[in-house]
Design a protein around this motif. Structure first.
Motif, mmCIF file in Angstrom:
data_model
loop_
_atom_site.group_PDB
_atom_site.id
_atom_site.type_symbol
_atom_site.label_atom_id
_atom_site.label_comp_id
_atom_site.label_asym_id
_atom_site.label_seq_id
_atom_site.Cartn_x
_atom_site.Cartn_y
_atom_site.Cartn_z
ATOM 1 N N TYR A 106 -3.455 -18.555 11.440
ATOM 2 C CA TYR A 106 -2.934 -18.015 10.181
ATOM 3 C C TYR A 106 -3.969 -18.048 9.061
ATOM 4 N N ASP A 107 -4.721 -19.135 8.964
ATOM 5 C CA ASP A 107 -5.653 -19.301 7.842
ATOM 6 C C ASP A 107 -7.080 -18.854 8.170
ATOM 7 N N ALA A 108 -7.264 -18.099 9.248
ATOM 8 C CA ALA A 108 -8.598 -17.641 9.639
ATOM 9 C C ALA A 108 -9.185 -16.683 8.606
ATOM 10 N N GLU A 109 -10.504 -16.700 8.498
ATOM 11 C CA GLU A 109 -11.212 -15.715 7.687
ATOM 12 C C GLU A 109 -11.183 -14.395 8.448
ATOM 13 N N LEU A 110 -10.528 -13.392 7.907
ATOM 14 C CA LEU A 110 -10.401 -12.102 8.578
ATOM 15 C C LEU A 110 -10.873 -10.986 7.657
ATOM 16 N N PRO A 111 -11.444 -9.933 8.225
ATOM 17 C CA PRO A 111 -11.886 -8.817 7.386
ATOM 18 C C PRO A 111 -10.705 -8.060 6.803
ATOM 19 N N GLU A 112 -10.806 -7.731 5.545
ATOM 20 C CA GLU A 112 -9.750 -6.971 4.881
ATOM 21 C C GLU A 112 -10.356 -5.744 4.200
ATOM 22 N N LEU A 113 -9.514 -4.771 3.971
ATOM 23 C CA LEU A 113 -9.963 -3.602 3.219
ATOM 24 C C LEU A 113 -10.261 -4.011 1.783
ATOM 25 N N ALA A 114 -11.267 -3.388 1.233
ATOM 26 C CA ALA A 114 -11.617 -3.629 -0.167
ATOM 27 C C ALA A 114 -10.636 -2.882 -1.066
ATOM 28 N N GLU A 115 -10.866 -2.971 -2.336
ATOM 29 C CA GLU A 115 -10.109 -2.186 -3.304
ATOM 30 C C GLU A 115 -10.980 -0.998 -3.702
ATOM 31 N N PRO A 116 -10.457 0.215 -3.649
ATOM 32 C CA PRO A 116 -11.282 1.376 -4.005
ATOM 33 C C PRO A 116 -11.829 1.260 -5.424
ATOM 34 N N GLU A 117 -13.041 1.740 -5.586
ATOM 35 C CA GLU A 117 -13.660 1.727 -6.914
ATOM 36 C C GLU A 117 -13.204 2.936 -7.712
ATOM 37 N N GLY A 118 -13.453 2.890 -8.980
ATOM 38 C CA GLY A 118 -13.138 4.024 -9.845
ATOM 39 C C GLY A 118 -11.673 4.072 -10.225
ATOM 40 N N GLU A 119 -11.184 5.264 -10.451
ATOM 41 C CA GLU A 119 -9.831 5.452 -10.961
ATOM 42 C C GLU A 119 -8.898 6.036 -9.910
ATOM 43 N N LEU A 120 -9.118 5.675 -8.637
ATOM 44 C CA LEU A 120 -8.292 6.186 -7.553
ATOM 45 C C LEU A 120 -6.909 5.545 -7.527
ATOM 46 N N LEU A 121 -6.782 4.320 -8.036
ATOM 47 C CA LEU A 121 -5.520 3.580 -7.964
ATOM 48 C C LEU A 121 -4.739 3.595 -9.272
ATOM 49 N N ALA A 122 -3.419 3.533 -9.132
ATOM 50 C CA ALA A 122 -2.539 3.418 -10.298
ATOM 51 C C ALA A 122 -2.346 1.961 -10.703
ATOM 52 N N ARG A 123 -2.599 1.049 -9.765
ATOM 53 C CA ARG A 123 -2.449 -0.392 -10.008
ATOM 54 C C ARG A 123 -3.279 -1.139 -8.971
ATOM 55 N N PRO A 124 -3.491 -2.440 -9.153
ATOM 56 C CA PRO A 124 -4.264 -3.199 -8.166
ATOM 57 C C PRO A 124 -3.587 -3.198 -6.782
ATOM 58 N N VAL A 125 -4.396 -3.378 -5.766
ATOM 59 C CA VAL A 125 -3.918 -3.465 -4.389
ATOM 60 C C VAL A 125 -3.055 -4.715 -4.218
ATOM 61 N N HIS A 126 -1.997 -4.608 -3.430
ATOM 62 C CA HIS A 126 -1.182 -5.760 -3.046
ATOM 63 C C HIS A 126 -1.555 -6.155 -1.628
ATOM 64 N N ARG A 127 -1.636 -7.454 -1.361
ATOM 65 C CA ARG A 127 -2.002 -7.965 -0.041
ATOM 66 C C ARG A 127 -1.030 -9.070 0.381
ATOM 67 N N TRP A 128 -0.696 -9.045 1.680
ATOM 68 C CA TRP A 128 0.164 -10.095 2.248
ATOM 69 C C TRP A 128 -0.370 -10.472 3.613
ATOM 70 N N ARG A 129 -0.063 -11.678 4.047
ATOM 71 C CA ARG A 129 -0.436 -12.175 5.368
ATOM 72 C C ARG A 129 0.816 -12.753 6.015
ATOM 73 N N PHE A 130 1.024 -12.393 7.269
ATOM 74 C CA PHE A 130 2.186 -12.861 8.024
ATOM 75 C C PHE A 130 1.743 -13.359 9.389
ATOM 76 N N GLU A 131 2.524 -14.256 9.993
ATOM 77 C CA GLU A 131 2.275 -14.676 11.358
ATOM 78 C C GLU A 131 3.452 -14.271 12.234
ATOM 79 N N SER A 132 3.151 -13.941 13.476
ATOM 80 C CA SER A 132 4.182 -13.538 14.422
ATOM 81 C C SER A 132 5.024 -14.755 14.806
ATOM 82 N N VAL A 133 6.312 -14.567 14.900
ATOM 83 C CA VAL A 133 7.209 -15.664 15.295
ATOM 84 C C VAL A 133 7.987 -15.349 16.578
ATOM 85 N N GLY A 134 7.686 -14.220 17.202
ATOM 86 C CA GLY A 134 8.456 -13.849 18.387
ATOM 87 C C GLY A 134 7.634 -13.618 19.607
#
Length: 83
Positions: free
Chosen positions: A55-83
């Motif tokens: 769960y706490d591993a260092e994993l590659p994530e997408l960056a946040e686009p530069e410039g004015e492409l976004l209406a708001r900051p990126v939201h990020r979540w991390r989940f672990e499988s339970v099934g």
């Protein structure tokens, strides 16, 4: 253990297709078990990647686009499988 990383962003007005293209062009530093790209009304884009890692591993994530492409900051979540 399987860990899922979720990355969600909302594009600036009328720039949803551009955000979707930006996401599709972005490679990750590593190969996930699976990567899925989804979109929703309101020019929102969601990327989910699944990794065989602790769960706490260092994993590659997408960056946040530069410039004015976004209406708001990126939201990020991390989940672990339970099934």
């Amino acid at each position: 253990m399987t860990v899922a990383l979720m990355w969600e962003a909302r594009a600036a007005e009328g720039r949803g297709a551009e955000l979707l293209a930006w996401v599709r062009e972005r490679p990750l530093d590593g190969v996930p078990l699976r990567r899925e790209v989804l979109r929703a009304p309101g020019d929102r884009v969601l990327v989910i990647t699944w990794w065989d890692a602790p769960y706490d591993a260092e994993l590659p994530e997408l960056a946040e686009p530069e410039g004015e492409l976004l209406a708001r900051p990126v939201h990020r979540w991390r989940f672990e499988s339970v099934g």
